[in-house]
Scaffold this active site. Structure first.
Site, PDB file in Angstrom:
ATOM      1  N   ASP A  71       0.762  -1.422  -0.284  1.00 26.86           N
ATOM      2  CA  ASP A  71      -0.313   0.330   0.038  1.00 26.86           C
ATOM      3  C   ASP A  71       0.404   1.552   0.009  1.00 26.86           C
ATOM      4  OD1 ASP A  71       0.209  -0.866   2.516  1.00 26.86           O
ATOM      5  OD2 ASP A  71      -0.797   1.036   3.062  1.00 26.86           O
ATOM      6  N   GLU A 134      -0.208  -1.233   5.415  1.00 27.16           N
ATOM      7  CA  GLU A 134       0.926  -0.721   6.502  1.00 27.16           C
ATOM      8  C   GLU A 134       1.197   0.504   7.491  1.00 27.16           C
ATOM      9  OE1 GLU A 134       5.109   0.407   7.788  1.00 27.16           O
ATOM     10  OE2 GLU A 134       3.287   1.075   5.933  1.00 27.16           O
TER      11      GLU A 134
END
Length: 388
Positions: A71, A134
């Site tokens: 991400d 994350e």
């Protein structure tokens, strides 16, 4: 495909944390299938996002986990010079695009080496551990780690590929995000003793949060390995109130604690909670319906301590050279979550953290080349019996 060609593909997937990462995961799965690599998805509750675990080499204990998150942070409001989700090479040998350094560059370097790794006779496996979410509190990787440890032979070492200019990082601070809501009593602003201003109370609590850091310094709770030598507490967002002439009924602020490996988050939060309790008692003497509530927005991201890392540090020095400097960082990564499983863990990847989350984020071609060389050396290392 070269690492840069793969990076171009990865950047093209707009995997902002609020959105799905499945299109990127599907592309990587197809790449792994092309080279006969076993892999497993570990999805979130509704199946809209997935971690990906893959193993190159034998199904035996030992080996190296290469950990990276898929991400990226948003781009809205940032003055980009070009489309952030189209890789652009500048005249300065820099590769621009969201996620280039944080941390699709590392993932691209690993994926580019997969064809060579599969041709080698690896004595120990190389694991790819690619996570989701994350950037919003390291919330995806615990499921991946649980699956790795429960269903597969135990690895020996973990390298989390956050951007460190290819220098080993042996410690990081832990991180927790919180939201505090102060509820007061509305009154006309000319009648200040009839109400309780949530904004005024929140301001006192925000000041207390900042003062905790001064206490920590005065107590000598510092670690010179970090550029900010103490645990840090920071308020990043605040809102509240209805109008200038109304005592505010509600005020909410969001804050974070980034704690040293040697500090206990619960104890630091306790100092703030104690102040909140005192303020709440004052408020309720005037208006019993008032109060202060704090909630954690994520599970505490554990710190990475400089301990039990001789194996992975020795491996990195063998691949990078003994001159590689070790350091500590204030930003949070998934490394502490792997270390909780008693895995020898450090952080090392291409690119500079100073470029992360910035408009016109970039990674130097030279850093990509170093990342590729590292991955090539890792395969040769694990194929010659000198494995981790």
């Amino acid at each position: 495909m070269t690492a840069v060609e793969i990076l171009e593909r990865l950047v093209g997937f707009a995997t902002v944390s609020r959105d799905s990462n499945l299109a990127l995961i599907e592309w990587i799965e197809a790449w792994l299938d092309e080279h006969g690599v076993d892999h497993w998805r570990v999805e979130n509750d509704d199946g809209s996002k997935a971690n990906l675990l893959a193993r190159i080499g034998p199904n035996v204990e030992g080996g190296v986990v290469l950990s990276g998150h898929t991400d990226v942070v948003p781009v809205e409001g940032q003055p980009w010079s070009s489309d952030p989700f189209v890789l652009r090479e500048g005249d300065d040998d820099r590769l621009y695009g969201r996620g280039t350094c944080d941390m699709k560059g590392f993932i691209a370097c690993a994926l580019a080496e997969v064809p060579r790794w599969t041709e080698l006779r690896l004595d120990k496996p190389i694991w790819l551990a690619l996570s989701y979410d994350e950037e919003v509190g390291c919330v995806g990787v615990p499921r991946l780690i649980e699956r790795l440890m429960a269903d597969h032979p135990r690895p020996s070492t973990v390298i989390v590929g956050e951007p460190t200019l290819m220098q080993p990082v042996v410690a990081q601070k832990g991180a927790t995000n919180l939201r505090t809501t102060v509820t007061g009593r509305e009154a006309h602003s000319s009648q200040v003793y009839q109400g309780v201003s949530a904004i005024h109370v929140a301001a006192r609590l925000v000041t207390r949060i900042e003062n905790v850091m001064r206490e920590l310094k005065a107590e000598g709770r510092v670690d010179e390995a970090f550029n900010v030598v103490h645990s840090s507490l920071h308020v990043g967002r605040i809102e509240g109130g209805t109008a200038i002439n109304i005592m505010a009924r509600q005020c909410t602020f969001e804050w974070e604690v980034r704690h040293l490996p040697s500090d206990d988050f619960a104890e630091l939060r306790g100092r703030v909670d104690a102040c909140a309790a005192e303020l709440e008692a004052e408020m309720q003497r005037i208006a019993p319906e008032t109060g202060i509530r704090t909630q954690a927005l994520n599970d505490t991201v554990p710190a990475l301590a400089d301990r039990d890392n001789e194996e992975v540090l020795g491996l990195c020095h063998s691949l990078l050279g003994e001159a590689a400097d070790t350091s500590a960082v204030a930003y949070a990564t998934e490394a502490g979550q792997f270390q909780r499983q008693e895995l020898s863990t450090l952080i090392c990847g291409p690119g500079s953290i100073s470029q992360a989350h910035q408009p016109d984020e970039y990674i130097d071609r030279a850093q990509m080349a170093q990342g590729e060389a590292f991955m090539r050396a890792l395969g040769e290392r694990l194929a010659t019996g000198g494995s981790s």
